[in-house]
Design a protein around this motif. Structure first.
Motif, PDB file in Angstrom:
ATOM      1  N   ILE A   1       0.837  -1.208   0.000  1.00  0.00           N
ATOM      2  CA  ILE A   1       0.000   0.000   0.000  1.00  0.00           C
ATOM      3  C   ILE A   1       0.869   1.253   0.000  1.00  0.00           C
ATOM      4  O   ILE A   1       0.543   2.252  -0.649  1.00  0.00           O
ATOM      5  CB  ILE A   1      -0.955   0.003   1.206  1.00  0.00           C
ATOM      6  CG1 ILE A   1      -1.977  -1.129   1.059  1.00  0.00           C
ATOM      7  CG2 ILE A   1      -1.676   1.341   1.355  1.00  0.00           C
ATOM      8  CD1 ILE A   1      -2.876  -1.321   2.264  1.00  0.00           C
ATOM      9  N   GLU A   2       1.996   1.202   0.689  1.00  0.00           N
ATOM     10  CA  GLU A   2       2.891   2.365   0.744  1.00  0.00           C
ATOM     11  C   GLU A   2       3.465   2.708  -0.633  1.00  0.00           C
ATOM     12  O   GLU A   2       3.768   3.865  -0.908  1.00  0.00           O
ATOM     13  CB  GLU A   2       4.032   2.117   1.727  1.00  0.00           C
ATOM     14  CG  GLU A   2       3.607   2.199   3.191  1.00  0.00           C
ATOM     15  CD  GLU A   2       4.803   2.217   4.126  1.00  0.00           C
ATOM     16  OE1 GLU A   2       5.641   3.134   3.991  1.00  0.00           O
ATOM     17  OE2 GLU A   2       4.894   1.318   4.986  1.00  0.00           O
ATOM     18  N   LEU A   3       3.606   1.704  -1.521  1.00  0.00           N
ATOM     19  CA  LEU A   3       4.147   1.961  -2.851  1.00  0.00           C
ATOM     20  C   LEU A   3       3.193   2.779  -3.699  1.00  0.00           C
ATOM     21  O   LEU A   3       3.606   3.519  -4.597  1.00  0.00           O
ATOM     22  CB  LEU A   3       4.438   0.633  -3.564  1.00  0.00           C
ATOM     23  CG  LEU A   3       5.508  -0.276  -2.952  1.00  0.00           C
ATOM     24  CD1 LEU A   3       5.604  -1.568  -3.738  1.00  0.00           C
ATOM     25  CD2 LEU A   3       6.863   0.435  -2.925  1.00  0.00           C
ATOM     26  N   TYR A   4       1.904   2.652  -3.426  1.00  0.00           N
ATOM     27  CA  TYR A   4       0.893   3.330  -4.241  1.00  0.00           C
ATOM     28  C   TYR A   4       0.088   4.342  -3.437  1.00  0.00           C
ATOM     29  O   TYR A   4      -0.846   4.943  -3.962  1.00  0.00           O
ATOM     30  CB  TYR A   4      -0.054   2.283  -4.847  1.00  0.00           C
ATOM     31  CG  TYR A   4       0.638   1.334  -5.786  1.00  0.00           C
ATOM     32  CD1 TYR A   4       0.766   1.641  -7.133  1.00  0.00           C
ATOM     33  CD2 TYR A   4       1.201   0.154  -5.320  1.00  0.00           C
ATOM     34  CE1 TYR A   4       1.423   0.779  -8.012  1.00  0.00           C
ATOM     35  CE2 TYR A   4       1.858  -0.719  -6.188  1.00  0.00           C
ATOM     36  CZ  TYR A   4       1.963  -0.396  -7.523  1.00  0.00           C
ATOM     37  OH  TYR A   4       2.624  -1.251  -8.380  1.00  0.00           O
ATOM     38  N   GLY A   5       0.457   4.520  -2.179  1.00  0.00           N
ATOM     39  CA  GLY A   5      -0.251   5.475  -1.333  1.00  0.00           C
ATOM     40  C   GLY A   5       0.695   6.110  -0.339  1.00  0.00           C
ATOM     41  O   GLY A   5       1.586   6.862  -0.707  1.00  0.00           O
ATOM     42  N   SER A   6       0.519   5.764   0.925  1.00  0.00           N
ATOM     43  CA  SER A   6       1.348   6.341   1.978  1.00  0.00           C
ATOM     44  C   SER A   6       1.325   5.425   3.187  1.00  0.00           C
ATOM     45  O   SER A   6       0.494   4.510   3.289  1.00  0.00           O
ATOM     46  CB  SER A   6       0.812   7.726   2.382  1.00  0.00           C
ATOM     47  OG  SER A   6      -0.490   7.595   2.947  1.00  0.00           O
TER      48      SER A   6
ATOM     49  N   LYS B   1     -12.602   0.082   0.428  1.00  0.00           N
ATOM     50  CA  LYS B   1     -13.126   1.203   1.210  1.00  0.00           C
ATOM     51  C   LYS B   1     -12.150   2.374   1.190  1.00  0.00           C
ATOM     52  O   LYS B   1     -12.557   3.544   1.137  1.00  0.00           O
ATOM     53  CB  LYS B   1     -13.380   0.751   2.656  1.00  0.00           C
ATOM     54  CG  LYS B   1     -13.707   1.871   3.633  1.00  0.00           C
ATOM     55  CD  LYS B   1     -13.820   1.308   5.044  1.00  0.00           C
ATOM     56  CE  LYS B   1     -13.936   2.416   6.089  1.00  0.00           C
ATOM     57  NZ  LYS B   1     -13.972   1.874   7.473  1.00  0.00           N
ATOM     58  N   HIS B   2     -10.871   2.090   1.215  1.00  0.00           N
ATOM     59  CA  HIS B   2      -9.847   3.131   1.320  1.00  0.00           C
ATOM     60  C   HIS B   2      -9.157   3.472  -0.001  1.00  0.00           C
ATOM     61  O   HIS B   2      -8.562   4.544  -0.124  1.00  0.00           O
ATOM     62  CB  HIS B   2      -8.772   2.701   2.323  1.00  0.00           C
ATOM     63  CG  HIS B   2      -9.253   2.583   3.734  1.00  0.00           C
ATOM     64  ND1 HIS B   2      -9.493   3.671   4.538  1.00  0.00           N
ATOM     65  CD2 HIS B   2      -9.540   1.491   4.494  1.00  0.00           C
ATOM     66  CE1 HIS B   2      -9.900   3.271   5.739  1.00  0.00           C
ATOM     67  NE2 HIS B   2      -9.935   1.952   5.733  1.00  0.00           N
ATOM     68  N   ILE B   3      -9.219   2.538  -0.988  1.00  0.00           N
ATOM     69  CA  ILE B   3      -8.373   2.656  -2.170  1.00  0.00           C
ATOM     70  C   ILE B   3      -9.196   2.393  -3.432  1.00  0.00           C
ATOM     71  O   ILE B   3      -9.986   1.447  -3.472  1.00  0.00           O
ATOM     72  CB  ILE B   3      -7.212   1.636  -2.095  1.00  0.00           C
ATOM     73  CG1 ILE B   3      -6.420   1.829  -0.797  1.00  0.00           C
ATOM     74  CG2 ILE B   3      -6.284   1.766  -3.299  1.00  0.00           C
ATOM     75  CD1 ILE B   3      -5.453   0.695  -0.491  1.00  0.00           C
ATOM     76  N   PRO B   4      -9.031   3.205  -4.503  1.00  0.00           N
ATOM     77  CA  PRO B   4      -9.740   2.959  -5.756  1.00  0.00           C
ATOM     78  C   PRO B   4      -9.394   1.593  -6.349  1.00  0.00           C
ATOM     79  O   PRO B   4      -8.297   1.076  -6.145  1.00  0.00           O
ATOM     80  CB  PRO B   4      -9.253   4.092  -6.666  1.00  0.00           C
ATOM     81  CG  PRO B   4      -8.732   5.141  -5.746  1.00  0.00           C
ATOM     82  CD  PRO B   4      -8.203   4.425  -4.546  1.00  0.00           C
ATOM     83  N   GLN B   5     -10.335   1.021  -7.120  1.00  0.00           N
ATOM     84  CA  GLN B   5     -10.179  -0.339  -7.628  1.00  0.00           C
ATOM     85  C   GLN B   5      -8.920  -0.515  -8.472  1.00  0.00           C
ATOM     86  O   GLN B   5      -8.188  -1.502  -8.323  1.00  0.00           O
ATOM     87  CB  GLN B   5     -11.401  -0.740  -8.452  1.00  0.00           C
ATOM     88  CG  GLN B   5     -11.371  -2.199  -8.917  1.00  0.00           C
ATOM     89  CD  GLN B   5     -11.360  -3.176  -7.757  1.00  0.00           C
ATOM     90  OE1 GLN B   5     -12.316  -3.237  -6.992  1.00  0.00           O
ATOM     91  NE2 GLN B   5     -10.280  -3.928  -7.609  1.00  0.00           N
ATOM     92  N   ASP B   6      -8.628   0.428  -9.372  1.00  0.00           N
ATOM     93  CA  ASP B   6      -7.461   0.286 -10.237  1.00  0.00           C
ATOM     94  C   ASP B   6      -6.178   0.242  -9.416  1.00  0.00           C
ATOM     95  O   ASP B   6      -5.271  -0.545  -9.698  1.00  0.00           O
ATOM     96  CB  ASP B   6      -7.405   1.434 -11.252  1.00  0.00           C
ATOM     97  CG  ASP B   6      -6.278   1.249 -12.246  1.00  0.00           C
ATOM     98  OD1 ASP B   6      -6.300   0.247 -12.990  1.00  0.00           O
ATOM     99  OD2 ASP B   6      -5.356   2.085 -12.270  1.00  0.00           O
ATOM    100  N   THR B   7      -6.119   1.077  -8.382  1.00  0.00           N
ATOM    101  CA  THR B   7      -4.946   1.070  -7.502  1.00  0.00           C
ATOM    102  C   THR B   7      -4.881  -0.221  -6.702  1.00  0.00           C
ATOM    103  O   THR B   7      -3.807  -0.786  -6.495  1.00  0.00           O
ATOM    104  CB  THR B   7      -4.974   2.283  -6.552  1.00  0.00           C
ATOM    105  OG1 THR B   7      -5.077   3.481  -7.320  1.00  0.00           O
ATOM    106  CG2 THR B   7      -3.712   2.346  -5.703  1.00  0.00           C
TER     107      THR B   7
END
Length: 325
Positions: free
Chosen positions: A100-105, A141-147
């Motif tokens: 998740i950190e690679l594509y978010g924080s 819930k927290h992240i868009p489907q493509d991500t």
């Protein structure tokens, strides 16, 4: 148990006598629990003991790995395959969360961690779909489907890059990527043939002549095909013998699926698990080629038993890869 065969095998690991005895003790503990010799154990005995280890907070890798190896040594194939199902889930969800950190924080990762409930190690496969559905619900819930798809499509089993050093050498020696894929497929067919001739388990599978012919006739399985900068990969069915002899589509899909997190749901249909979960399998399919080309690749899910198809099939985009044509 046969102490001698176990000691002889572990001596090959250059293990000291004291360490070997500690390993044997984990098998003896299993025998005490089921009140019989390990070679008389049933699959139900195994499941009951795994549940006991969870309840007593003793569900640790070193408490079960030696049981699995012993089954392999004495050629108890069904028991060994049952043990591999427990190890197949080890660390996978944790590795997905780390991505998740690679594509978010880190903050996003921490939010997800606050909500999710990870299954205990050694959980029975019939319990896994519940955890998987909940896990996906929290991600979405927290992240868009493509991500989410990109997060799922990682090396979630933690396979070392070094495992593919020989494949890199084969690729470097090939005149083209297409030639490499054909050679890889031929080598894998020969590998299956060797396992059949030696009566050995190939990963979790018993190999038969029908299995060899099925793979031989499908170049996308254990190989791949390339067209217009798109690489196509089809996964070999998990329980391929039963797959080839399945009486209906549901059973064929069940036997095709490798994933311990969702496989039982194909028969039970207790959870509404979206097909996008299989991007995790896509990550497994593309990782050897990411090592080969030393770059991350995009993968597209084409078919999956989770969505009514008989086989897992993926398209890997090589349009931005400088590969041998």
């Amino acid at each position: 148990m046969n102490h001698e065969i176990f000691r002889e095998r572990y001596k090959r690991f250059s293990e000291e006598d004291e360490a070997i005895q500690l390993s044997i003790n984990t098998i003896i503990a299993f025998e005490h629990y089921i009140e019989k010799d390990i070679e008389e154990s049933t699959l139900d005995d195994l499941k009951a003991y795994m549940n006991h280890l969870i309840i007593t907070n003793a569900n640790k890798y070193n408490n079960v790995i030696h049981i699995a190896r012993y089954y392999y040594y004495v050629d108890m194939k069904d028991h060994y395959i049952q043990m591999t199902k427990y190890f197949n889930t080890l660390g996978v969800l944790e590795n997905i969360v780390d991505r998740i950190e690679l594509y978010g924080s880190k903050e996003l990762k921490d939010k997800v961690l606050q909500d999710i409930e990870l299954p205990p190690f050694l959980s029975d496969s019939t319990d896994m779909p519940h955890y998987t559905k909940r896990f996906l619900d929290i991600l979405n819930k927290h992240i868009p489907q493509d991500t989410c798809n990109h997060i799922l499509a990682g090396n979630n089993h933690g396979i070392p890059k070094e495992s593919f050093d020989q494949e890199k050498q084969y690729y470097n020696e090939a005149s083209s990527f297409k030639e490499y894929l054909l050679d890889k497929h031929a080598r894998k067919v020969q590998e299956l043939t060797d396992y059949y001739n030696n009566n050995q388990i190939w990963f979790e599978q018993v190999i038969t002549p029908d299995v060899i012919e099925f793979v031989k006739d499908n170049p996308e399985i254990l190989g791949g095909t390339i067209k217009d900068d798109k690489l196509y990969i089809t996964k070999i069915p998990y329980d391929i013998n039963n797959f080839l002899n399945a009486e209906n589509d549901t059973l064929a899909r069940y036997y095709a699926c490798h994933c311990s997190f969702v496989r039982e749901n194909i028969k039970q249909e207790t959870e509404d698990i979206p097909k996008e979960w299989c991007y995790c399998s896509g990550g497994f399919a593309k990782y050897p080629f990411e090592v080969l080309f030393d770059q991350e690749l995009d993968v597209k899910l084409l078919t999956t038993p989770l969505d009514g198809q008989r086989l897992c099939r993926f398209e890997i985009d090589l349009s931005n890869v400088d590969y041998k044509k």
